[in-house]
Design an enzyme around this catalytic site. Structure first.
Site, short mmCIF file in Angstrom:
data_model
loop_
_atom_site.label_atom_id
_atom_site.label_comp_id
_atom_site.label_asym_id
_atom_site.label_seq_id
_atom_site.Cartn_x
_atom_site.Cartn_y
_atom_site.Cartn_z
N ASP A 24 6.65 -105.44 -12.54
CA ASP A 24 5.23 -105.70 -12.27
C ASP A 24 4.55 -105.86 -13.63
OD1 ASP A 24 2.56 -105.69 -11.78
OD2 ASP A 24 2.61 -104.09 -10.29
N TYR A 35 1.32 -98.07 -10.58
CA TYR A 35 0.45 -98.63 -9.53
C TYR A 35 0.80 -100.10 -9.36
CZ TYR A 35 -3.92 -100.09 -7.21
OH TYR A 35 -4.85 -100.61 -6.34
N LYS A 69 -4.16 -110.58 -13.53
CA LYS A 69 -5.09 -110.33 -14.64
C LYS A 69 -5.22 -111.52 -15.61
CE LYS A 69 -4.76 -105.40 -13.99
NZ LYS A 69 -5.91 -104.61 -13.70
N1 PMP Z 1 0.02 -104.07 -10.53
C1 PMP Z 1 -0.46 -103.50 -11.65
C2 PMP Z 1 0.50 -103.11 -12.73
C3 PMP Z 1 -1.83 -103.28 -11.81
O1 PMP Z 1 -2.28 -102.69 -12.91
C4 PMP Z 1 -2.70 -103.68 -10.77
C5 PMP Z 1 -4.19 -103.49 -10.87
N2 PMP Z 1 -4.68 -102.75 -11.87
C6 PMP Z 1 -2.16 -104.27 -9.63
C7 PMP Z 1 -0.80 -104.46 -9.55
C8 PMP Z 1 -3.04 -104.71 -8.51
O2 PMP Z 1 -3.78 -105.82 -8.90
P1 PMP Z 1 -5.14 -106.20 -8.17
O3 PMP Z 1 -6.12 -105.14 -8.54
O4 PMP Z 1 -5.46 -107.55 -8.70
O5 PMP Z 1 -4.86 -106.20 -6.70
#
Ligand code: PMP
Length: 437
Positions: free
Chosen positions: A239, A144, A267
């Site tokens: 990511d 994701y 995060k």
């Molecule tokens: N990339 C990863 C690996 C994530 O785990 C998340 C959210 N859990 C995101 C992107 C998206 O981040 P956000 O919820 O701050 O938009």
């Protein structure tokens, strides 16, 4: 009724907020019931509207590596907010944070601050496409990267839970440029390169998958991605929104010694505030406006209060034996959970890297999304509620990571394991789940 105040709030919330929540997984749809409403958090605990106390293993889905309301973070936030909360103009604190990140992650020579992981990944993809002049990207089934159109294809997390391979509203014309491969299977990537050759702008990957539950890369997988992307002059994007500062100060790229071209962070970077970033090699990042033609912007990007929280967090993480400590806490949990599984002959497996872990029921090994989807969701739902009744607050879906923070004491971790043992004892009387996910 046990959750009467939360239930009252939930009934009020659904009247004005879709599903009563501002992010779908909070609605507990995959475990059933209605969510508890949280009133406050301190250290390793959260408290709900019915004044029930839980040991928190959600940690706001990853940011709270120091636990809730750490005094140093609060101090940084307070001091910054007192000077004004946003200016829409550059501040020195942004430079200090950028310098720290570049220092901790040498593959990042320059970075841009944004407000969410979604924005970071979306912007990194735009930049990769512009830089290479190509349109296709490869992502992995179950990874994701936020909810931007290009990346909402075979995504994990809440999307996996809801069983949506993608979402209505994402135009086919956009989704067509997103190719999907199998995590931990380099052959699936090679096949895509053989077919599309130099049309592929980037591979984006969670170097440790956290959105299909925790799935570590098999040995050599990330190196192989590095090699093939170099061969085809495709950019490799890690990511590290979850793994950045979580598994090591330098992220998964330091742990596995593979340098991507670009990195997405979020995060922990924001210390509990809306802050994220994407960065990478200078010659790529210099294509961004205003130096280059690739447009990307944000009213609250680099917000000083969020930057202060993130900076205070990084400074604390840089001290001492943070990651040894997190590793030992993670190990206690892994060993404890595994022992209970064996004791009660419950089929399952614990996947863990440092302080992020997932307990999969009904399967004996999970190395990709297809294996994760075979887990026993019904049992997970019982586990979730059983643990909640015993004072442990877990992610409300089977395809998520539990996050341990520095605030979790050994005694609290033992309490979690004892709660798991007590719940597992009740599972003996339950027939094996007939329906797997
Ligand atoms: N990339 C990863 C690996 C994530 O785990 C998340 C959210 N859990 C995101 C992107 C998206 O981040 P956000 O919820 O701050 O938009």
């Amino acid at each position: 009724m046990a959750n009467s105040e939360s239930l009252r709030l939930y009934r009020r919330a659904v009247k004005k907020i879709p599903g009563g929540v501002n992010s779908p997984v909070r609605a507990w749809r995959s475990v059933g019931g209605t969510p508890v409403f949280i009133t406050r958090g301190k250290g390793a605990y959260v408290f709900d509207a019915d004044k029930k106390k839980y040991i928190d293993l959600v940690g706001s889905w990853g940011p709270l590596i120091l636990g809730h309301a750490h005094h140093r973070v609060l101090h940084g936030v307070g001091a910054s907010a007192a000077k004004g909360t946003t200016f829409g103009a550059p501040t020195e604190s942004e430079i200090k944070l950028a310098e720290s990140v570049c220092n901790l992650m040498p593959s990042i020579e320059k970075l841009r601050l944004v407000s969410s992981g979604t924005e970071a990944a979306m912007s990194a993809i735009r930049l990769a496409r512009a830089y290479t002049g190509r349109s296709k990207i490869i992502k992995f089934d179950g990874c994701y990267h936020g909810h931007s159109d290009s990346l909402l294809v075979r995504a994990g997390s809440g999307v996996a839970t809801l069983g949506l391979p993608d979402s209505p509203g994402v135009p086919l014309s956009v989704a067509r440029d997103t190719l999907t491969a199998k995590f931990n299977d380099i052959h699936s990537v090679e096949r895509l390169f053989r077919r599309y050759r130099k049309k592929i702008a980037a591979i984006i990957v969670e170097p440790i998958c956290g959105n299909m539950g925790v799935i570590p890369p098999v040995q050599g997988f990330l190196d192989a991605l590095r090699q093939i992307t170099q061969q085809y002059k495709t950019l490799l994007i890690f990511d590290e929104v979850i793994t950045g500062f979580r598994v090591a100060l330098g992220g998964a790229q330091a742990l596995y010694r593979v340098q991507p071209d670009m990195t997405c962070l979020g995060k922990i970077l924001g210390g509990g505030f809306p802050l994220a970033a994407f960065g990478g090699a200078r010659h790529i990042m210099d294509r961004l406006a205003p130096d280059g033609p690739v447009y990307q912007a944000g009213t609250l990007s680099g917000n000083p209060v969020a930057v202060a929280a993130g900076y205070a967090t990084l400074k604390l993480l840089e001290r001492g034996d943070t990651y040894d400590l997190l590793e030992s806490k993670g190990r206690i949990m892994e060993i404890g959970f595994s022992k209970v599984l064996r004791k009660y002959r419950i089929q399952g497996t614990v996947n863990r890297v440092g302080s992020m872990l997932t307990l999969f029921f009904g399967v004996s090994a999970v190395a990709d999304a297809a294996a994760a989807r075979k887990c026993d969701q019904a049992r997970f739902a019982r586990f979730f509620h059983g643990m909640r009744q015993r004072g442990v607050y877990l992610p409300a879906a089977p395809f998520e990571a539990m996050f341990i923070s520095l605030a979790h004491s050994t005694a609290q971790l033992r309490q979690i394991i004892a709660a798991f043992d007590a719940w597992a004892a009740t599972e003996r009387s339950v027939e094996p789940a007939s329906k797997s996910c």
